[in-house]
Design a protein around this motif. Structure first.
Motif, PDB file in Angstrom:
ATOM      1  N   ASN A   1      37.473 -45.632  71.693  1.00 57.41           N
ATOM      2  CA  ASN A   1      37.679 -46.997  72.205  1.00 57.41           C
ATOM      3  C   ASN A   1      38.968 -47.039  73.002  1.00 57.41           C
ATOM      4  O   ASN A   1      39.970 -46.430  72.605  1.00 57.41           O
ATOM      5  N   LEU A   2      38.937 -47.754  74.110  1.00 54.87           N
ATOM      6  CA  LEU A   2      40.170 -47.997  74.853  1.00 54.87           C
ATOM      7  C   LEU A   2      40.119 -49.408  75.415  1.00 54.87           C
ATOM      8  O   LEU A   2      39.173 -49.791  76.096  1.00 54.87           O
ATOM      9  N   ASN A   3      41.154 -50.181  75.069  1.00 56.60           N
ATOM     10  CA  ASN A   3      41.257 -51.554  75.553  1.00 56.60           C
ATOM     11  C   ASN A   3      42.484 -51.629  76.442  1.00 56.60           C
ATOM     12  O   ASN A   3      43.587 -51.292  76.007  1.00 56.60           O
TER      13      ASN A   3
ATOM     14  N   THR B   1      45.473 -49.997  74.259  1.00 50.73           N
ATOM     15  CA  THR B   1      45.379 -49.507  72.885  1.00 50.73           C
ATOM     16  C   THR B   1      44.165 -48.604  72.838  1.00 50.73           C
ATOM     17  O   THR B   1      43.088 -48.993  73.289  1.00 50.73           O
TER      18      THR B   1
ATOM     19  N   LEU C   1      39.804 -54.722  80.260  1.00 52.42           N
ATOM     20  CA  LEU C   1      38.559 -53.976  80.090  1.00 52.42           C
ATOM     21  C   LEU C   1      38.616 -53.237  78.758  1.00 52.42           C
ATOM     22  O   LEU C   1      39.564 -52.499  78.478  1.00 52.42           O
ATOM     23  N   ASN C   2      37.617 -53.502  77.931  1.00 52.82           N
ATOM     24  CA  ASN C   2      37.509 -52.841  76.628  1.00 52.82           C
ATOM     25  C   ASN C   2      36.269 -51.967  76.656  1.00 52.82           C
ATOM     26  O   ASN C   2      35.171 -52.452  76.917  1.00 52.82           O
ATOM     27  N   ILE C   3      36.440 -50.670  76.407  1.00 53.50           N
ATOM     28  CA  ILE C   3      35.294 -49.753  76.494  1.00 53.50           C
ATOM     29  C   ILE C   3      35.139 -48.944  75.209  1.00 53.50           C
ATOM     30  O   ILE C   3      36.123 -48.453  74.648  1.00 53.50           O
ATOM     31  N   ASN C   4      33.901 -48.861  74.727  1.00 57.38           N
ATOM     32  CA  ASN C   4      33.555 -48.000  73.596  1.00 57.38           C
ATOM     33  C   ASN C   4      32.734 -46.829  74.110  1.00 57.38           C
ATOM     34  O   ASN C   4      31.711 -47.037  74.775  1.00 57.38           O
ATOM     35  N   PHE C   5      33.154 -45.629  73.782  1.00 62.86           N
ATOM     36  CA  PHE C   5      32.423 -44.419  74.145  1.00 62.86           C
ATOM     37  C   PHE C   5      31.511 -44.062  72.977  1.00 62.86           C
ATOM     38  O   PHE C   5      31.984 -43.838  71.854  1.00 62.86           O
TER      39      PHE C   5
END
Lengths: 141, 141, 141, 141
Positions: free
Chosen positions: C86-88, C133, D87-91
């Motif tokens: 996860n990266l925000n 984060t 932008l919040n991304i989940n891999f």
């Protein structure tokens, strides 16, 4: 990704293992469980409301969080205690002081992590009040 | 980025304009305000606790959310109603059933958006219980 | 939380195991490693720039992502391959077409998950260009 | 929420106003636009690949970011420059070295902010490679 618990089984589990969700009365109800998906309803009472006649942010967070937990529980069974590690929530529209539905989809159900998409709405599922993405850590068996 | 309200002024404003934060008793207190930064404390009661002796996720969310609001309020003054548009929270360590501190830093205070970093800890500010980033929308004057 | 690798050791490891970060030239450099903390610099070239003289969003994301990876690597050693889950990221101010620094702090370094705070700035560490984060999953040994 | 631009119009606009997305060749293509929704494809080349035969995280971020931009653009028209604020991304799963599709839904299209859900997949839209939520700030007209 088939569920392994029924609505009644989830309700019975919450009753004994997670009674604190009923602290404010029986406001949380699971209304649907299907493959990879569950819906939970919050019927707000005075505690959840805010001046101006809306539902508080922490109440929306709590709905997304408990519904995501139920999505995981219903698909892995009452075997282990999953805990939230991350929750990202966007507040989109002011809700009315009326029941809120939260439909959760399991985006991933891995051995160690589950990622859940949570859409909160009132009458119209196409007009979201809030949208969240949650990650739950699943402990080793 | 200098604050424009004192702790007493913020407490007085919350008393009249945001009384619902005291629904569960006087558990939220502003303990520090300085340039670009505020600290708020949550002294948890039975409602915030969970079996096993920890503080609930929604309580940590509520602390981060109200503290971020206070960070904005203390720096723009009681002129307009900022609303949360996004909150991303990472749960890092199980808190003990004891007071929680939330230190918020204004990462940005623009005309339309404020972005706030919120670090929640107990005794040791270097060992966080949770970390959040919040965006508040600031309405036009 | 003491580091177990020096800057030179990290650079040597990236050279052999992660050469693709040098695809656009040697733009990424580790500039500091200390307890729980590292700093990485991106010296942008034509590929990272955007019309109007700023640095692109994907370049800022890449800097936060690789710097967070280095923060984990420097503290667990070159033993296993951590992956971002996860990266925000919040974009706060338009960067100038000039070097960017990213200081990462390990908020948590658990057995399975690491959570990293990444602050991106140019001259002034108090005026962030972006803040992220990230969560990295650490595979079993 | 009806679109106001066709695929050809979006492509023509990107060609003149956003040529840098073609720096690595013509890898980004809009494949569908409908009410509140667009799909964009990334056909990865050597630059986007990683050892082991997967697509890099920054490439997935770039796809989500540009697709979310196109979702806003297609519904407000080429009148103003929207910028990503969060932008919040989940891999979720390792992608194969093959084309990636990103379907974006506008969760909210307000006067000041747009919130977009971005789902990235390869053959199977039900098995996501990554999921992102983005916020774009829309400047005053």
């Amino acid at each position: 990704m088939q569920p392994v618990m029924t609505i009644d089984e989830v309700h019975a589990f919450l009753e004994t293992d997670f009674p604190q969700i009923h602290t404010d009365g029986r406001v949380f109800t699971v209304t649907a469980i299907s493959a990879g998906r569950i819906t939970m309803q919050l019927d707000p009472n005075e505690r959840h409301l805010r001046p101006g006649g809306t539902v508080s942010g922490p109440s929306l967070f709590a709905l997304a969080d408990v519904a995501a937990y139920v999505a995981v529980l219903a698909h892995i069974g009452p075997v282990a205690l999953a805990v939230t590690t991350n929750l990202n929530i966007n507040f989109l529209r002011m809700p009315k002081p009326a029941p809120l539905n939260c439909t959760c989809r399991l985006l991933k159900l891995g051995k160690r992590l589950a990622v859940i998409d949570a859409a909160i709405y009132q009458e119209n599922p196409g007009e979201l009040v809030a949208h969240a993405t949650a990650t739950y850590s699943i402990p080793p068996k």
